[in-house]
Design a protein around this motif. Structure first.
Motif, PDB file in Angstrom:
ATOM      1  N   ASP A 166       3.418 -25.084 -17.444  1.00 46.35           N
ATOM      2  CA  ASP A 166       3.080 -26.153 -16.499  1.00 46.35           C
ATOM      3  C   ASP A 166       2.414 -25.589 -15.246  1.00 46.35           C
ATOM      4  O   ASP A 166       1.436 -26.151 -14.736  1.00 46.35           O
ATOM      5  CB  ASP A 166       4.336 -26.928 -16.108  1.00 46.35           C
ATOM      6  N   ARG A 167       2.955 -24.481 -14.747  1.00 42.58           N
ATOM      7  CA  ARG A 167       2.394 -23.872 -13.533  1.00 42.58           C
ATOM      8  C   ARG A 167       0.976 -23.362 -13.786  1.00 42.58           C
ATOM      9  O   ARG A 167       0.064 -23.586 -12.980  1.00 42.58           O
ATOM     10  CB  ARG A 167       3.300 -22.731 -13.062  1.00 42.58           C
ATOM     11  N   LYS A 170      -1.539 -26.252 -14.171  1.00 42.03           N
ATOM     12  CA  LYS A 170      -1.886 -26.830 -12.871  1.00 42.03           C
ATOM     13  C   LYS A 170      -2.872 -25.937 -12.129  1.00 42.03           C
ATOM     14  O   LYS A 170      -3.847 -26.422 -11.539  1.00 42.03           O
ATOM     15  CB  LYS A 170      -0.618 -27.037 -12.045  1.00 42.03           C
ATOM     16  N   ASN A 175      -3.598 -31.139 -16.064  1.00 39.65           N
ATOM     17  CA  ASN A 175      -2.499 -32.038 -15.737  1.00 39.65           C
ATOM     18  C   ASN A 175      -1.756 -32.352 -17.026  1.00 39.65           C
ATOM     19  O   ASN A 175      -2.327 -32.930 -17.950  1.00 39.65           O
ATOM     20  CB  ASN A 175      -3.043 -33.320 -15.103  1.00 39.65           C
TER      21      ASN A 175
END
Length: 298
Positions: A166-167, A170, A175
């Motif tokens: 997720d990091r 981003k 997204n």
């Protein structure tokens, strides 16, 4: 046998349909020929006195029992085209490859996956972990299999590797809410060691057994870009052996006309022995994800 058009329905409520079906199969069989319906949030299973049929989940807060029974009767007695009908003809409790391939939607696919028994991994695992995300996604990320936390929570990429993913996504300008996240294998393969469950790599037979789920996900989604995270995800999508170091970071034309891109699985980054290696490889991983996102605009 009671008339299926005017039955006396027995309603059984559960938080997880497949768990009840598997653990209480004998009890359910004893209810025959009386029609019954198993109510669960994710779907409904009916026995109308003649055959099993599935429908969408119907139980909600404050649901009127009479309305539930009426809707269940509608599922069990009506044919294709009925508003409750899931598009599935009389079904087996456990889907086969043909059942999977016929799924018209991601919701239908997810409902069928609950009762998957296409390989032996379903036994030790807590549950099937289906893909999740935006059903209109133009990009799909394919990992290996659920880990410990994914198996417990029933969602893909929520453990340490998922948080790292997720990091990185981003940072790459992506997204998660606009993507579809899934795995090549839908059950957690592990060996118990004390109080821990240690990840085991799925073998070729298990990947092949699970391939209809991934193939149908991709068929329904029709993504423009498929990002393969690690060797298992890449092998499942490409249908051949893959060496990640040789094939990563470059567009790969796929048979359906879309674009594929191979990169490492985020768990690889977590296993690196020192901070220098982790920083270097993380930067390369973000670059790969940025390349995939850029391909959407191409």
């Amino acid at each position: 046998m009671p008339d299926a058009r005017n039955p006396e329905w027995q309603v059984i409520r559960t938080s997880h349909a497949s768990a009840l079906i598997d653990s209480q199969a004998a009890a359910l069989a004893d209810l025959r020929p009386t029609p019954w319906v198993v109510m669960a949030p994710e779907r409904t299973l009916c026995w109308n006195g003649q055959e099993y049929r599935f429908g969408p989940g119907l139980e909600g807060d404050g649901a009127d029992p009479a309305e539930i029974v009426a809707a269940a009767r509608s599922i069990a007695t009506a044919g294709a085209g009925n508003e409750w009908w899931d598009g599935i003809a009389p079904v087996r409790l456990h889907p086969d490859a043909a059942d999977v391939a016929s799924s018209p939607s991601l919701a239908s696919l997810r409902g069928k996956a609950i009762d998957c028994r296409m390989c032996d991994l379903c036994g030790p695992a807590t549950r099937t972990v289906s893909g999740e995300g935006n059903p209109e996604a133009r990009i799909i990320f394919v990992g290996e299999q659920p880990g410990d936390q994914e198996d417990l929570q029933g969602r893909p990429f929520v453990g340490p590797a998922g948080q790292l993913f997720d990091r990185a996504l981003k940072e790459a300008g992506g997204n998660r809410a606009q993507a579809w996240i899934t795995n090549a294998v839908k059950h957690f393969k592990f060996v118990p060691r004390g109080n821990r469950r240690i990840h085991q790599k799925p073998d070729a037979a298990e990947i092949t057994a699970c391939s209809p789920w991934l193939a149908t996900e991709r068929k329904v989604l029709a993504p423009k870009v498929t990002v393969m995270l690690g060797v298992t995800g890449a092998s499942a999508v490409l249908g051949r052996q893959v060496t990640v170091s040789r094939e990563r970071s470059r567009p790969i034309p796929l048979a359906d006309g879309s674009i594929g891109l191979v990169t490492v699985h985020p768990s690889y980054l977590l296993r690196l022995p020192d901070e220098e290696s982790k920083t270097r490889e993380y930067t390369k991983f973000v670059t790969d994800l940025r390349m995939a996102i850029s391909a959407l605009a191409g």
